[in-house]
Design a protein around this motif. Structure first.
Motif, PDB file in Angstrom:
ATOM      1  N   LYS A   5       0.756  -1.243  -0.092  1.00  0.00           N
ATOM      2  CA  LYS A   5       0.101  -0.024   0.008  1.00  0.00           C
ATOM      3  C   LYS A   5       0.773   1.372  -0.058  1.00  0.00           C
ATOM      4  N   ARG A   6       0.354   2.379  -0.652  1.00  0.00           N
ATOM      5  CA  ARG A   6       1.037   3.563  -0.465  1.00  0.00           C
ATOM      6  C   ARG A   6       0.978   4.061   0.696  1.00  0.00           C
ATOM      7  N   GLU A  10       1.012  10.149   1.164  1.00  0.00           N
ATOM      8  CA  GLU A  10       1.226  10.460  -0.202  1.00  0.00           C
ATOM      9  C   GLU A  10      -0.195  10.365  -0.943  1.00  0.00           C
ATOM     10  N   ARG A  11      -0.863   9.291  -0.605  1.00  0.00           N
ATOM     11  CA  ARG A  11      -2.230   9.093  -1.105  1.00  0.00           C
ATOM     12  C   ARG A  11      -3.123  10.440  -0.877  1.00  0.00           C
ATOM     13  N   ARG A  15      -4.951  12.771  -3.654  1.00  0.00           N
ATOM     14  CA  ARG A  15      -6.506  12.789  -3.581  1.00  0.00           C
ATOM     15  C   ARG A  15      -6.747  14.564  -3.448  1.00  0.00           C
ATOM     16  N   THR A  36      -1.963  14.105   7.492  1.00  0.00           N
ATOM     17  CA  THR A  36      -2.573  13.770   6.344  1.00  0.00           C
ATOM     18  C   THR A  36      -3.400  14.734   6.092  1.00  0.00           C
ATOM     19  N   TRP A  40      -2.991  16.480   2.197  1.00  0.00           N
ATOM     20  CA  TRP A  40      -4.062  16.909   1.385  1.00  0.00           C
ATOM     21  C   TRP A  40      -4.031  18.333   0.755  1.00  0.00           C
ATOM     22  N   ASN A  68       2.673  10.448  -9.383  1.00  0.00           N
ATOM     23  CA  ASN A  68       2.668   9.106  -9.678  1.00  0.00           C
ATOM     24  C   ASN A  68       4.113   8.438  -9.359  1.00  0.00           C
TER      25      ASN A  68
END
Length: 71
Positions: A5-6, A10-11, A15, A36, A40, A68
């Motif tokens: 999983k990332r 980063e995710r 997003r 997080t 974001w 990515n």
């Protein structure tokens, strides 16, 4: 082989970038954890800047590939 999983930070950035590039409000941030949430918002700011610079649609594809490839 299982795919790792990332990183959640980063995710969150990716997003946020997606929301910013599409012109959505910063108030839509779904995260409560400070780290997080900040990632974001940083992604959202980057996306908004690209939106204002006209890097939407096919003009901005290289930016998504750049983000990515970092992970």
């Amino acid at each position: 082989m299982r795919r790792l999983k990332r990183d959640p930070v980063e995710r969150a950035f990716l997003r946020g970038y997606q929301h910013g590039i599409h012109g959505k409000s910063r108030e839509l941030c779904p995260f409560n954890h400070p780290e997080t949430r900040q990632a974001w918002i940083n992604g959202w700011r980057e996306g908004r800047g690209d939106n204002w610079d006209g890097l939407t649609g096919t003009a901005g594809i290289h930016r998504l590939n750049q983000f990515n490839a970092v992970g």
